[in-house]
Design an enzyme around this catalytic site. Sequence first.
Site, PDB file in Angstrom:
ATOM      1  N   THR A  16      26.018  16.209   3.328  1.00  0.00           N
ATOM      2  CA  THR A  16      24.672  15.877   2.846  1.00  0.00           C
ATOM      3  C   THR A  16      23.628  16.772   3.502  1.00  0.00           C
ATOM      4  O   THR A  16      22.735  17.299   2.837  1.00  0.00           O
ATOM      5  CB  THR A  16      24.357  14.397   3.114  1.00  0.00           C
ATOM      6  OG1 THR A  16      25.327  13.586   2.423  1.00  0.00           O
ATOM      7  CG2 THR A  16      22.960  14.020   2.629  1.00  0.00           C
ATOM      8  N   LYS A  37      25.425  13.438  -6.778  1.00  0.00           N
ATOM      9  CA  LYS A  37      26.479  12.831  -5.951  1.00  0.00           C
ATOM     10  C   LYS A  37      27.240  11.924  -6.922  1.00  0.00           C
ATOM     11  O   LYS A  37      26.834  10.793  -7.166  1.00  0.00           O
ATOM     12  CB  LYS A  37      25.880  12.019  -4.810  1.00  0.00           C
ATOM     13  CG  LYS A  37      26.940  11.287  -3.974  1.00  0.00           C
ATOM     14  CD  LYS A  37      27.101  11.819  -2.587  1.00  0.00           C
ATOM     15  CE  LYS A  37      28.093  10.959  -1.794  1.00  0.00           C
ATOM     16  NZ  LYS A  37      28.585  11.645  -0.594  1.00  0.00           N
ATOM     17  N   GLY A 115      30.376  16.133  -2.770  1.00  0.00           N
ATOM     18  CA  GLY A 115      31.580  15.308  -2.913  1.00  0.00           C
ATOM     19  C   GLY A 115      31.468  14.060  -2.061  1.00  0.00           C
ATOM     20  O   GLY A 115      30.383  13.675  -1.605  1.00  0.00           O
ATOM     21  N   GLY A 117      33.649  12.222   1.191  1.00  0.00           N
ATOM     22  CA  GLY A 117      34.757  12.404   2.134  1.00  0.00           C
ATOM     23  C   GLY A 117      35.262  13.839   2.073  1.00  0.00           C
ATOM     24  O   GLY A 117      34.514  14.783   1.835  1.00  0.00           O
ATOM     25  N   ILE A 205      20.258  19.807  13.685  1.00  0.00           N
ATOM     26  CA  ILE A 205      18.926  19.778  13.056  1.00  0.00           C
ATOM     27  C   ILE A 205      18.163  18.553  13.558  1.00  0.00           C
ATOM     28  O   ILE A 205      18.594  17.420  13.356  1.00  0.00           O
ATOM     29  CB  ILE A 205      19.041  19.731  11.517  1.00  0.00           C
ATOM     30  CG1 ILE A 205      19.779  20.977  10.991  1.00  0.00           C
ATOM     31  CG2 ILE A 205      17.663  19.615  10.865  1.00  0.00           C
ATOM     32  CD1 ILE A 205      20.146  20.904   9.512  1.00  0.00           C
TER      33      ILE A 205
HETATM   34  N1  LIG Z   1      23.415  19.728  11.428  1.00  0.00           N
HETATM   35  C1  LIG Z   1      23.210  18.457  11.796  1.00  0.00           C
HETATM   36  N2  LIG Z   1      22.233  18.167  12.686  1.00  0.00           N
HETATM   37  C2  LIG Z   1      22.048  16.908  13.133  1.00  0.00           C
HETATM   38  N3  LIG Z   1      22.788  15.838  12.749  1.00  0.00           N
HETATM   39  C3  LIG Z   1      23.767  16.072  11.848  1.00  0.00           C
HETATM   40  C4  LIG Z   1      24.017  17.376  11.313  1.00  0.00           C
HETATM   41  N4  LIG Z   1      25.055  17.282  10.433  1.00  0.00           N
HETATM   42  C5  LIG Z   1      25.423  15.981  10.422  1.00  0.00           C
HETATM   43  N5  LIG Z   1      24.664  15.254  11.254  1.00  0.00           N
HETATM   44  C6  LIG Z   1      24.820  13.845  11.591  1.00  0.00           C
HETATM   45  O1  LIG Z   1      26.060  13.402  11.061  1.00  0.00           O
HETATM   46  C7  LIG Z   1      25.859  12.347  10.105  1.00  0.00           C
HETATM   47  C8  LIG Z   1      26.805  12.588   8.936  1.00  0.00           C
HETATM   48  O2  LIG Z   1      26.366  13.747   8.241  1.00  0.00           O
HETATM   49  P1  LIG Z   1      26.393  13.727   6.661  1.00  0.00           P
HETATM   50  O3  LIG Z   1      25.837  12.438   6.174  1.00  0.00           O
HETATM   51  O4  LIG Z   1      25.766  14.977   6.174  1.00  0.00           O
HETATM   52  O5  LIG Z   1      27.959  13.723   6.414  1.00  0.00           O
HETATM   53  P2  LIG Z   1      28.708  13.769   5.012  1.00  0.00           P
HETATM   54  O6  LIG Z   1      29.791  14.788   5.137  1.00  0.00           O
HETATM   55  O7  LIG Z   1      27.722  13.971   3.935  1.00  0.00           O
HETATM   56  O8  LIG Z   1      29.358  12.324   4.919  1.00  0.00           O
HETATM   57  P3  LIG Z   1      29.829  11.543   3.576  1.00  0.00           P
HETATM   58  O9  LIG Z   1      31.278  11.886   3.391  1.00  0.00           O
HETATM   59  O10 LIG Z   1      29.608  10.107   3.945  1.00  0.00           O
HETATM   60  O11 LIG Z   1      28.964  11.962   2.450  1.00  0.00           O
HETATM   61  C9  LIG Z   1      24.398  12.441   9.703  1.00  0.00           C
HETATM   62  O12 LIG Z   1      23.884  11.177   9.342  1.00  0.00           O
HETATM   63  C10 LIG Z   1      23.749  12.957  10.986  1.00  0.00           C
HETATM   64  O13 LIG Z   1      23.515  11.863  11.876  1.00  0.00           O
HETATM   65  C1  LIG Z   2      31.601   5.793   2.862  1.00  0.00           C
HETATM   66  C2  LIG Z   2      31.651   7.182   3.401  1.00  0.00           C
HETATM   67  N1  LIG Z   2      30.359   7.508   4.021  1.00  0.00           N
HETATM   68  C3  LIG Z   2      31.938   8.183   2.286  1.00  0.00           C
HETATM   69  N2  LIG Z   2      30.843   8.165   1.337  1.00  0.00           N
HETATM   70  C4  LIG Z   2      33.246   7.931   1.595  1.00  0.00           C
HETATM   71  C5  LIG Z   2      34.368   8.426   2.442  1.00  0.00           C
HETATM   72  C6  LIG Z   2      35.703   8.272   1.780  1.00  0.00           C
HETATM   73  C7  LIG Z   2      36.790   8.558   2.772  1.00  0.00           C
HETATM   74  C8  LIG Z   2      38.162   8.321   2.207  1.00  0.00           C
HETATM   75  C9  LIG Z   2      39.192   8.478   3.324  1.00  0.00           C
HETATM   76  O1  LIG Z   2      39.436   7.536   4.070  1.00  0.00           O
HETATM   77  O2  LIG Z   2      39.645   9.639   3.533  1.00  0.00           O
HETATM   78 MG   LIG Z   3      27.132  12.718   2.430  1.00  0.00          MG
END
Ligand SMILES: Nc1ncnc2c1ncn2[C@@H]1O[C@H](COP(=O)(O)OP(=O)(O)OP(=O)(O)O)[C@@H](O)[C@H]1O
Ligand SMILES: C[C@H](N)[C@H](N)CCCCCC(=O)O
Ligand SMILES: [Mg+2]
Length: 228
Positions: A16, A37, A115, A117, A205
């Site tokens: 994200t 998303k 995506g 996960g 960040i």
């Molecule tokens: N570059 C960054 N700087 C600071 N915090 C970060 C950074 N990247 C990720 N985080 C921290 O990690 C958490 C998870 O990041 P993010 O929500 O982008 O993961 P994701 O891969 O999108 O997860 P999901 O699979 O749930 O969509 C964020 O809420 C934040 O607290």
């Molecule tokens: C809820 C979470 N923040 C994600 N949006 C979904 C992650 C799915 C993970 C599936 C797994 O267990 O590998």
């Molecule tokens: Mg995300």
Amino acid sequence: MKSLFISGTDTDVGKTYVTAGLAVTLRKMGVDVGVMKPFAAGNAQKKGFKSEDVEILANAAQVSDSENLLNPQFFPIAASPYTAWMNLKVKPQINSAISNFKTLSKIHSMVLVEGMGGIMTPILKNYFVVDLIKEMRIPAVLVTRTKVGTVNHTIMTVQMCRNYKIPIKGIIINDFDSDGYKIRELTRDLKSLTQVPILGSIPFIKDMSDTSLYRIFKKNLDLKLLLK
Ligand SMILES: Nc1ncnc2c1ncn2[C@@H]1O[C@H](COP(=O)(O)OP(=O)(O)OP(=O)(O)O)[C@@H](O)[C@H]1O
Ligand SMILES: C[C@H](N)[C@H](N)CCCCCC(=O)O
Ligand SMILES: [Mg+2]
């Protein structure tokens, strides 16, 4: 411009954050960028978008597209769409995800799709995130972190993309772990081990404002390669 699917090595690797930073940067470069998303999950927000991810992405891209278009399906449990289906008896709808993506692709010059996960997160019994990317016919950008263990996760993720013949635009290293590998060494090793371009690395960040994200992403990523 070709749309991109932002996947990664796991949940919580920063998809994200990276997608939002790319959306801000592209918008400020004059690109009409859309976001999506297709499936989201977790605790629904009380106000605005159900998914916090979708709120972050919509704000970053400054789009006025409806929530249904941006995120056709939200599951109120922290799990994959497949597990949510097994638990809640609500079947993930692939068709809506694909048709909404096509609609957004007509509205915007390019769409950044986040995506859920990692690359093999199950949506249906034999339909994973990789299948969704393949059906959308767009390249993947893979987000990885620096935490030890990431080399294995990254190689496996790249290998699965290759097995499914998904083009990989590049890898973005999200350098937000304090105790991870050094960027220079990790870049060197991932480049030689995966033969996938490393598009750059994003630091921790503190400030998610447009100005901050634009400065960080312009400075740290090879945007020419990303948009080629
Ligand atoms: N570059 C960054 N700087 C600071 N915090 C970060 C950074 N990247 C990720 N985080 C921290 O990690 C958490 C998870 O990041 P993010 O929500 O982008 O993961 P994701 O891969 O999108 O997860 P999901 O699979 O749930 O969509 C964020 O809420 C934040 O607290
Ligand atoms: C809820 C979470 N923040 C994600 N949006 C979904 C992650 C799915 C993970 C599936 C797994 O267990 O590998
Ligand atoms: Mg995300």
